[in-house]
Design a protein around this motif. Structure first.
Motif, PDB file in Angstrom:
ATOM      1  N   SER A  92       0.839  -1.202   0.000  1.00 46.40           N
ATOM      2  CA  SER A  92       0.000   0.000   0.000  1.00 46.40           C
ATOM      3  C   SER A  92       0.872   1.249   0.000  1.00 46.40           C
ATOM      4  O   SER A  92       1.804   1.352   0.807  1.00 46.40           O
ATOM      5  N   LYS A  94       0.513   5.723  -1.375  1.00 50.38           N
ATOM      6  CA  LYS A  94      -0.179   6.800  -2.075  1.00 50.38           C
ATOM      7  C   LYS A  94       0.826   7.868  -2.456  1.00 50.38           C
ATOM      8  O   LYS A  94       1.732   8.176  -1.671  1.00 50.38           O
ATOM      9  N   ASP A 113       1.771   6.422   3.422  1.00 47.80           N
ATOM     10  CA  ASP A 113       1.073   5.292   4.052  1.00 47.80           C
ATOM     11  C   ASP A 113       2.065   4.708   5.064  1.00 47.80           C
ATOM     12  O   ASP A 113       3.186   4.337   4.697  1.00 47.80           O
ATOM     13  N   SER A 133      -1.599   8.342   7.119  1.00 50.32           N
ATOM     14  CA  SER A 133      -1.112   8.836   5.834  1.00 50.32           C
ATOM     15  C   SER A 133      -0.930  10.345   5.893  1.00 50.32           C
ATOM     16  O   SER A 133      -1.754  11.055   6.464  1.00 50.32           O
ATOM     17  N   SER A 150      -6.297   6.219   6.666  1.00 47.74           N
ATOM     18  CA  SER A 150      -6.680   5.591   5.406  1.00 47.74           C
ATOM     19  C   SER A 150      -6.962   4.108   5.641  1.00 47.74           C
ATOM     20  O   SER A 150      -6.455   3.519   6.602  1.00 47.74           O
ATOM     21  N   ALA A 152      -7.568   0.075   3.618  1.00 47.70           N
ATOM     22  CA  ALA A 152      -7.466  -0.770   2.429  1.00 47.70           C
ATOM     23  C   ALA A 152      -7.982  -2.160   2.777  1.00 47.70           C
ATOM     24  O   ALA A 152      -7.953  -2.577   3.938  1.00 47.70           O
ATOM     25  N   TRP A 153      -8.459  -2.862   1.744  1.00 51.09           N
ATOM     26  CA  TRP A 153      -8.972  -4.217   1.899  1.00 51.09           C
ATOM     27  C   TRP A 153      -8.296  -5.120   0.879  1.00 51.09           C
ATOM     28  O   TRP A 153      -7.939  -4.684  -0.216  1.00 51.09           O
ATOM     29  N   ASN A 154      -8.122  -6.403   1.230  1.00 51.84           N
ATOM     30  CA  ASN A 154      -7.543  -7.353   0.287  1.00 51.84           C
ATOM     31  C   ASN A 154      -8.084  -8.744   0.588  1.00 51.84           C
ATOM     32  O   ASN A 154      -8.117  -9.169   1.747  1.00 51.84           O
ATOM     33  N   TRP A 158      -2.772 -10.548  -0.457  1.00 55.05           N
ATOM     34  CA  TRP A 158      -1.765  -9.621  -0.988  1.00 55.05           C
ATOM     35  C   TRP A 158      -0.899 -10.283  -2.058  1.00 55.05           C
ATOM     36  O   TRP A 158       0.326 -10.312  -1.977  1.00 55.05           O
ATOM     37  N   TRP A 171      -8.564  -1.490  -3.878  1.00 54.15           N
ATOM     38  CA  TRP A 171      -9.667  -1.486  -2.909  1.00 54.15           C
ATOM     39  C   TRP A 171      -9.224  -0.675  -1.694  1.00 54.15           C
ATOM     40  O   TRP A 171      -8.650  -1.204  -0.756  1.00 54.15           O
ATOM     41  N   LYS A 172      -9.468   0.635  -1.734  1.00 54.30           N
ATOM     42  CA  LYS A 172      -8.844   1.516  -0.756  1.00 54.30           C
ATOM     43  C   LYS A 172      -9.655   2.790  -0.576  1.00 54.30           C
ATOM     44  O   LYS A 172     -10.313   3.261  -1.506  1.00 54.30           O
ATOM     45  N   ASP A 174      -8.601   6.575   0.812  1.00 49.48           N
ATOM     46  CA  ASP A 174      -7.515   7.436   1.273  1.00 49.48           C
ATOM     47  C   ASP A 174      -8.072   8.613   2.069  1.00 49.48           C
ATOM     48  O   ASP A 174      -9.090   9.203   1.706  1.00 49.48           O
TER      49      ASP A 174
END
Length: 272
Positions: A92, A94, A113, A133, A150, A152-154, A158, A171-172, A174
């Motif tokens: 992850s 940005k 991040d 972040s 922030s 995120a999903w996974n 990963w 899938w995030k 910010d």
């Protein structure tokens, strides 16, 4: 798990910095010698063990040779109880601003991040990642800097590594709201508890997907504690143990730790 760093020359001595692991086999009464699992400049490792036995260590992967402290979240894996570890991979980051390399003054992209915290959701496979972040107004490092939370999903453990100028994951969310230093835990009730710091330690309770924290009420259980980098751990299906530093403003050298057991309030409102 803990980061370590050289006393002098942190930015230019990656081999003198890294992440170390210490193991106890008797509930913390005695500890074995430390084991270095990764070398380079890092911050804030966060470890979880999956039902499969895989151990994952999430951490801030720092690039201090970049002027504006470029960083992202990376992952290490162990499949043999922590004896050996996989190669680091970015999961992850940005874009933060354009910057330059302190080694040769070349123009480079700086990312953000950091301070990751992770829990596994009800389906047993989706990872929910909360991060701190950095945000510059208009992506301009000469303007005001703030810290944001922030997410995120996974769902595929990963499988993709961010390389080159890639940002992500896809899938995030910010910069959901102001805050720093998040911690998260999933409860069997379907609630996710999120803590973060903004002068004090704040808590929010979200749904089983972790996608509605923005609208949720905030809680400040330690109302007289002013400090940063609090954390918590789940104790059972209904409670957690939280700890936060407390700084006494009149004396810059005075600190204490405030600790408390907090309970989820599964309240049902009915007419009397």
């Amino acid at each position: 798990f803990s980061p370590f760093r050289t006393k002098k020359g942190y930015k230019m001595k990656p081999d003198d910095c890294g992440i170390a692991m210490v193991r106890s086999r008797d509930g913390g009464h005695t500890w074995e010698d430390y084991q270095v699992i990764y070398k380079t400049q890092t911050w804030e490792p966060y470890a979880i063990e999956l039902d499969s036995g895989e151990i994952q260590v999430y951490f801030t992967d720092s690039s201090p040779h970049v002027r504006h402290a470029s960083a992202g979240v990376s992952l290490l894996r162990s499949f043999d109880g922590g004896r050996t570890w996989s190669q680091q991979c970015y999961i992850s980051r940005k874009f933060k601003c354009m910057s330059y390399d302190l080694n040769d003054n070349s123009v480079v992209r700086a990312y953000c991040d950091q301070m990751p915290a992770v829990c596994v959701l009800a389906d047993g496979k989706t990872k929910f990642l909360a991060m701190e972040s950095v945000h510059f107004v208009d992506d301009d490092p000469t303007k005001k800097k703030t810290y944001k939370i922030s997410f995120a999903w996974n769902a595929d453990n990963w499988s993709e590594t961010l390389t080159g100028d890639m940002t992500g994951p896809d899938w995030k969310v910010d910069h959901a709201f102001d805050g720093a230093a998040p911690y998260v835990a999933y409860f069997p009730s379907g609630e996710i508890v999120l803590s973060y710091n903004k002068g004090q330690m704040f808590f929010r309770v979200g749904n089983e997907k972790g996608d509605d924290f923005v609208s949720e009420q905030t809680y400040v259980p330690f109302v007289d504690s002013y400090g940063y980098w609090g954390s918590f751990d789940r104790l059972d299906d209904h409670s957690l143990l939280a700890v936060v530093p407390h700084k006494y403003h009149a004396d810059p050298d005075w600190f204490k730790l405030v600790m408390g057991r907090l309970y989820l309030n599964h309240k049902i409102d009915v007419k009397s």
